[in-house]
Scaffold this motif. Structure first.
Motif, PDB file in Angstrom:
ATOM      1  N   GLY A 175       0.784  -1.225   0.000  1.00 40.15           N
ATOM      2  CA  GLY A 175       0.000   0.000   0.000  1.00 40.15           C
ATOM      3  C   GLY A 175       0.811   1.268   0.000  1.00 40.15           C
ATOM      4  N   THR A 176       2.029   1.220  -0.534  1.00 33.30           N
ATOM      5  CA  THR A 176       2.887   2.403  -0.528  1.00 33.30           C
ATOM      6  C   THR A 176       2.255   3.539  -1.336  1.00 33.30           C
ATOM      7  N   HIS A 177       2.083   4.694  -0.697  1.00 34.09           N
ATOM      8  CA  HIS A 177       1.520   5.893  -1.331  1.00 34.09           C
ATOM      9  C   HIS A 177       0.064   5.722  -1.767  1.00 34.09           C
ATOM     10  N   VAL A 178      -0.650   4.830  -1.157  1.00 34.03           N
ATOM     11  CA  VAL A 178      -2.062   4.646  -1.510  1.00 34.03           C
ATOM     12  C   VAL A 178      -2.895   5.805  -0.963  1.00 34.03           C
ATOM     13  N   THR A 179      -3.882   6.228  -1.748  1.00 32.21           N
ATOM     14  CA  THR A 179      -4.837   7.245  -1.332  1.00 32.21           C
ATOM     15  C   THR A 179      -6.244   6.683  -1.483  1.00 32.21           C
ATOM     16  N   PRO A 180      -7.222   7.221  -0.755  1.00 31.09           N
ATOM     17  CA  PRO A 180      -8.594   6.731  -0.911  1.00 31.09           C
ATOM     18  C   PRO A 180      -9.094   6.777  -2.352  1.00 31.09           C
ATOM     19  N   SER A 181      -8.679   7.792  -3.120  1.00 33.64           N
ATOM     20  CA  SER A 181      -9.152   7.882  -4.504  1.00 33.64           C
ATOM     21  C   SER A 181      -8.649   6.711  -5.342  1.00 33.64           C
ATOM     22  N   MET A 182      -7.482   6.166  -5.004  1.00 37.48           N
ATOM     23  CA  MET A 182      -6.963   5.026  -5.757  1.00 37.48           C
ATOM     24  C   MET A 182      -7.833   3.795  -5.573  1.00 37.48           C
ATOM     25  N   SER A 183      -8.453   3.681  -4.404  1.00 40.68           N
ATOM     26  CA  SER A 183      -9.276   2.501  -4.145  1.00 40.68           C
ATOM     27  C   SER A 183     -10.611   2.542  -4.883  1.00 40.68           C
ATOM     28  N   GLU A 184     -10.989   3.719  -5.357  1.00 35.10           N
ATOM     29  CA  GLU A 184     -12.305   3.857  -5.990  1.00 35.10           C
ATOM     30  C   GLU A 184     -12.488   2.907  -7.166  1.00 35.10           C
ATOM     31  N   THR A 185     -11.411   2.656  -7.907  1.00 36.36           N
ATOM     32  CA  THR A 185     -11.553   1.862  -9.129  1.00 36.36           C
ATOM     33  C   THR A 185     -11.392   0.366  -8.895  1.00 36.36           C
ATOM     34  N   ILE A 186     -10.885  -0.033  -7.699  1.00 33.90           N
ATOM     35  CA  ILE A 186     -10.580  -1.461  -7.554  1.00 33.90           C
ATOM     36  C   ILE A 186     -11.204  -2.113  -6.323  1.00 33.90           C
ATOM     37  N   ASP A 187     -11.741  -1.351  -5.365  1.00 31.83           N
ATOM     38  CA  ASP A 187     -12.192  -2.006  -4.133  1.00 31.83           C
ATOM     39  C   ASP A 187     -13.299  -3.021  -4.392  1.00 31.83           C
ATOM     40  N   LYS A 188     -14.124  -2.790  -5.404  1.00 29.35           N
ATOM     41  CA  LYS A 188     -15.194  -3.742  -5.677  1.00 29.35           C
ATOM     42  C   LYS A 188     -14.705  -5.022  -6.342  1.00 29.35           C
ATOM     43  N   TYR A 189     -13.432  -5.057  -6.736  1.00 27.87           N
ATOM     44  CA  TYR A 189     -12.860  -6.251  -7.363  1.00 27.87           C
ATOM     45  C   TYR A 189     -12.041  -7.098  -6.393  1.00 27.87           C
ATOM     46  N   VAL A 190     -11.883  -6.644  -5.156  1.00 23.43           N
ATOM     47  CA  VAL A 190     -11.036  -7.340  -4.192  1.00 23.43           C
ATOM     48  C   VAL A 190     -11.766  -7.427  -2.854  1.00 23.43           C
ATOM     49  N   ASN A 191     -11.174  -8.176  -1.921  1.00 22.73           N
ATOM     50  CA  ASN A 191     -11.731  -8.291  -0.572  1.00 22.73           C
ATOM     51  C   ASN A 191     -10.876  -7.592   0.479  1.00 22.73           C
ATOM     52  N   MET A 192      -9.577  -7.490   0.209  1.00 22.59           N
ATOM     53  CA  MET A 192      -8.643  -6.795   1.104  1.00 22.59           C
ATOM     54  C   MET A 192      -7.675  -6.015   0.243  1.00 22.59           C
ATOM     55  N   TYR A 193      -7.331  -4.803   0.647  1.00 23.09           N
ATOM     56  CA  TYR A 193      -6.314  -4.055  -0.075  1.00 23.09           C
ATOM     57  C   TYR A 193      -5.492  -3.246   0.926  1.00 23.09           C
ATOM     58  N   ARG A 194      -4.187  -3.452   0.828  1.00 25.11           N
ATOM     59  CA  ARG A 194      -3.268  -2.799   1.746  1.00 25.11           C
ATOM     60  C   ARG A 194      -3.257  -1.297   1.516  1.00 25.11           C
ATOM     61  N   ILE A 195      -3.273  -0.549   2.601  1.00 22.76           N
ATOM     62  CA  ILE A 195      -3.233   0.907   2.489  1.00 22.76           C
ATOM     63  C   ILE A 195      -1.964   1.475   3.131  1.00 22.76           C
ATOM     64  N   THR A 196      -1.024   0.607   3.485  1.00 23.81           N
ATOM     65  CA  THR A 196       0.249   1.043   4.030  1.00 23.81           C
ATOM     66  C   THR A 196       1.362   0.186   3.443  1.00 23.81           C
ATOM     67  N   SER A 197       2.601   0.621   3.652  1.00 30.15           N
ATOM     68  CA  SER A 197       3.738  -0.240   3.375  1.00 30.15           C
ATOM     69  C   SER A 197       3.798  -1.329   4.441  1.00 30.15           C
ATOM     70  N   ASP A 198       4.831  -2.162   4.391  1.00 30.85           N
ATOM     71  CA  ASP A 198       4.944  -3.262   5.351  1.00 30.85           C
ATOM     72  C   ASP A 198       5.026  -2.729   6.781  1.00 30.85           C
TER      73      ASP A 198
END
Length: 626
Positions: free
Chosen positions: A250-273
């Motif tokens: 999830g490096t450099h992830v922003t909420p706007s980035m999730s808009e296009t993919i959250d409905k295609y996944v069940n979990m998405y990292r929003i931070t680095s390790d």
């Protein structure tokens, strides 16, 4: 008696957590934030079959009743653990004749004779658990170099289209390698039927083994590849087997980035390790707040729901980041810091994936990760959000205007201003500040101006002295540099890193190709993210107080105080602020009955304020019935 009955109800509901999930899992995947164990924090990539199954057995015995049902083998399970092999080494991986990674037979002996993970998955399922694996993006460099044929799962032969047989070299995008494993994996061209055929053959094989959970790496954050994410999701949709899809990092992830993919996944990292340092834990407060504020917690996801993922819980007995060694040390976090991490993860409803070696699970860690109140909050709470109205002194309480996350000035350590390049969403207005200074008479610079190009003095410039050439395509200037920005990290990042963009010699990768648009954004063709300049005059500190709030199934209110200061701090909230924030429907009486979870203390009915003296880096968690 009331507190005892409440605890009993919570324990009972968590005991039946799995049953609730199973009842509708085909229709609703990840109805709750998934829970389980992942091998990375304790074994890095060197785990073998024996150690994996030992951990699975303990998970089934001790944590399955609390909803921890997934056991996931993390990355490089196909790599030989021998001298010369490391995270970004080449030539040590096992692949089948179709170019698909298969388990290293020396580490996974039951995989011999083409069995793959089928025997391991069978044993895991026999324990009542579900089996997961980690996958890298696209296709391996080894498969491309070998020019492996692509399997058509419908015919059982080589994929044929337009009268030709297709191979790995036809689909591998050599300019789109994984940023932190450039010798290992690259994207595939999902616009080609052959590219989709390869990915289809990959997921058909793994679901035939009995895989229930896929952690797909190097497709999000800096290495964002929405085409592959969506393609994999669609291919999993074709299969009868329900499979959880998790993406990272999830490096450099922003909420706007999730808009296009959250409905295609069940979990998405929003931070680095995330690792076991306080700076890593503290770095999660802002990003978790941002995703909660835009209602991403439990939003529509792949065949069910999706959950912003704060990464694994590095508690208990661990290894270290980036080393080739198994579990050998205790968690570096204090007990207060561990409580803070577990409480934030629960209040933000992050998936709970434990990372410590379960063979060395101590009683304190077990009680922490199985705390019934935290698991109740993680599974069933709603209206989860950061609560801004908290105070540190009586003087603050008397002020008419609320103090928003008051910081003590003495906590800051002054340092000279430093500028660094960073990535951000292209929707960020502060990213729209780049200017090719042809307009100002200097053709050798492209500059960033925070005042939206209205000033003659630019705050940061990149020299174009090493430009090979630049061309104008319509309104887009494409710049090719000998030494220019790289939009992917060269190693796996940890959560507390200052994630600046590095300069490197030009390798003609898409990660080094940038377009300057008329709106002032400098966008990378690899990650579709934009460059901006950050500066800081002070060191990043852990000072301040924070708070989260949520509501429970029975109308109870959960309120957490977090003390990020290096010294113990008195934290207070007004009951009237809680009422204004939550709404009057949650306050059916004039006062609130309150229990503090960590101390077990029943407090006097609250009428005006709720307060706690919170240890350094610690937290207080209240259950309020109003």
């Amino acid at each position: 008696m009331r507190a005892f009955l409440f605890l009993a109800l919570v324990l009972l509901s968590n005991f039946f957590y799995r049953g609730c999930c199973k009842a509708g899992e085909e229709q609703t995947l990840a109805r709750f934030p998934p829970r389980g164990w992942n091998s990375y924090d304790s074994f890095s990539w060197i785990i073998d079959e024996e150690a994996f199954l030992q951990n699975a057995e303990i998970l089934a015995q001790k944590l399955l009743p609390y909803g921890y049902e997934y056991v996931v083998v993390d990355f490089l399970w196909y790599r030989k653990n021998v001298d010369g092999a490391y995270v970004d080494s080449y030539g040590y991986d096992s692949i089948d004749k179709w170019g698909r990674p298969i388990p290293d037979p020396d580490r996974w002996p039951s995989s011999r004779d083409g069995k793959g993970f089928a025997e391991v998955a069978k044993k895991v399922h026999g324990m009542g658990l579900k089996f997961g694996i980690h996958l890298m993006r696209g296709i391996s460099t080894k498969a491309v170099d070998a020019n492996a044929p692509i399997l058509d799962v419908h015919t059982g032969g080589v994929y044929n289209e337009d009268g030709r047989n297709w191979t790995a070299r036809d689909i591998g995008l050599t300019h789109r390698t994984c940023g932190w494993m450039q010798h290992g994996f690259m994207s595939v061209n999902t616009d080609l039927g052959a590219g989709k055929a390869f990915l289809r053959s990959l997921y058909h094989l793994y679901t035939e083994w009995g895989v229930d959970f896929v952690k797909l790496d190097c497709v999000f954050g800096d290495d964002y590849d929405p085409k592959e994410i969506i393609t994999v999701s669609q291919l999993l949709e074709e299969l009868d087997r329900p499979v959880i899809l998790s993406i990272s990092p999830g490096t450099h992830v922003t909420p706007s980035m999730s808009e296009t993919i959250d409905k295609y996944v069940n979990m998405y990292r929003i931070t680095s390790d995330d690792w076991d340092t306080w700076s890593d834990v503290a770095s999660h407060f802002n990003i978790s707040r941002d995703f909660a504020s835009v209602k991403k917690i439990g939003a529509e996801g792949f065949r069910g729901r999706s959950w912003p993922d704060l990464d694994m819980l590095p508690l208990g007995w661990l290894t270290g980041p980036g080393i080739q060694q198994g579990p050998h040390r205790k968690c570096n976090l204090t007990l207060d810091e561990q409580k803070t991490q577990m409480t934030l993860w629960s209040m933000a409803r992050s998936p709970l994936m434990f990372g410590g070696d379960l063979r060395n699970l101590d009683g304190t860690t077990l009680s922490l990760i199985s705390n019934p109140i935290l698991l109740e909050i993680n599974s069933y709470s709603s209206n989860n959000a950061e609560f801004p109205h908290v105070y540190t002194t009586e003087k603050d309480l008397r002020k008419k205007n609320h103090i928003f996350f008051k910081f003590k000035e003495k906590m800051y350590q002054q340092k000279p201003e430093k500028k660094f390049l960073d990535l951000t969403s292209c929707n960020n207005e502060k990213a729209k500040c780049w200017n090719a200074t042809l307009q100002t008479g200097n053709p050798d610079q492209i500059c960033w101006d925070l005042k939206m190009r209205r000033s003659d003095k630019f705050s940061y410039c990149l020299l174009k002295r090493n430009v090979l050439f630049s061309r104008k395509y319509g309104s887009v200037l494409v710049l090719y540099y000998l030494r220019f920005l790289v939009a992917s990290p060269g190693r796996k990042r940890i959560a507390s890193d200052i994630q600046d963009i590095g300069l490197t010699s030009c390798k003609w990768h898409a990660s080094q190709m940038w377009s300057l648009n008329d709106d002032g954004t400098l966008v990378n063709s690899y990650s579709n993210m934009c460059a901006k300049v950050n500066s800081y005059k002070v060191s990043i500190t852990s000072g301040g107080i924070r708070s989260w709030i949520a509501t429970g199934r029975k109308g109870e209110i959960y309120l957490a105080f977090f003390n990020l200061n290096p010294t113990a701090t008195h934290i207070t909230a007004k009951v009237s602020d809680l009422q204004d924030f939550m709404g009057s429907s949650f306050f059916r009486q004039g006062s609130c009955n309150c229990t503090e979870v960590w101390s077990g203390k029943n407090m006097q009915p609250l009428k005006t304020t709720i307060s706690a003296f919170v240890n350094s880096h610690g937290c207080a968690l209240f259950v309020l019935n109003c």
